[in-house]
Design a protein around this motif. Sequence first.
Motif, PDB file in Angstrom:
ATOM      1  N   PHE A  61     -12.127  70.103 -20.542  1.00  0.00           N
ATOM      2  CA  PHE A  61     -11.708  68.885 -21.243  1.00  0.00           C
ATOM      3  C   PHE A  61     -10.584  68.177 -20.487  1.00  0.00           C
ATOM      4  O   PHE A  61     -10.569  66.953 -20.368  1.00  0.00           O
ATOM      5  N   ALA A  62      -9.638  68.933 -19.981  1.00  0.00           N
ATOM      6  CA  ALA A  62      -8.514  68.341 -19.245  1.00  0.00           C
ATOM      7  C   ALA A  62      -8.996  67.654 -17.967  1.00  0.00           C
ATOM      8  O   ALA A  62      -8.563  66.539 -17.645  1.00  0.00           O
ATOM      9  N   ILE A  63      -9.894  68.292 -17.249  1.00  0.00           N
ATOM     10  CA  ILE A  63     -10.436  67.695 -16.024  1.00  0.00           C
ATOM     11  C   ILE A  63     -11.198  66.418 -16.362  1.00  0.00           C
ATOM     12  O   ILE A  63     -11.025  65.378 -15.714  1.00  0.00           O
ATOM     13  N   ASP A  64     -12.030  66.464 -17.379  1.00  0.00           N
ATOM     14  CA  ASP A  64     -12.831  65.307 -17.743  1.00  0.00           C
ATOM     15  C   ASP A  64     -11.960  64.155 -18.255  1.00  0.00           C
ATOM     16  O   ASP A  64     -12.211  62.989 -17.938  1.00  0.00           O
ATOM     17  N   ALA A  65     -10.934  64.473 -19.028  1.00  0.00           N
ATOM     18  CA  ALA A  65     -10.030  63.429 -19.539  1.00  0.00           C
ATOM     19  C   ALA A  65      -9.292  62.745 -18.400  1.00  0.00           C
ATOM     20  O   ALA A  65      -9.142  61.517 -18.391  1.00  0.00           O
ATOM     21  N   ALA A 113     -11.324  78.190 -21.160  1.00  0.00           N
ATOM     22  CA  ALA A 113     -12.207  77.568 -20.176  1.00  0.00           C
ATOM     23  C   ALA A 113     -12.657  76.187 -20.657  1.00  0.00           C
ATOM     24  O   ALA A 113     -12.691  75.227 -19.880  1.00  0.00           O
ATOM     25  N   LEU A 114     -12.987  76.074 -21.919  1.00  0.00           N
ATOM     26  CA  LEU A 114     -13.409  74.786 -22.477  1.00  0.00           C
ATOM     27  C   LEU A 114     -12.278  73.759 -22.411  1.00  0.00           C
ATOM     28  O   LEU A 114     -12.503  72.607 -22.023  1.00  0.00           O
TER      29      LEU A 114
END
Length: 60
Positions: A40-44, A35-36
């Motif tokens: 991170f992928a979405i935010d990047a 989940a983390l």
Amino acid sequence: MDESYDTVAIIRKEIFNFTDTYVINVKDPENALDALMFVFAIDAEKCTRNKRQNFLALSS
């Protein structure tokens, strides 16, 4: 969701913060890292998109 269409985590972005703040509720602690990494992928991707838009605006 997992293979059985069961909810693995609920992820939401908090509003009214100066920075991007996400709340991650994980049903099974074994899925916490997955989940983390998803957040991170979405935010990047979001950061990359914003930098690209800013670069294009400056170069015009």
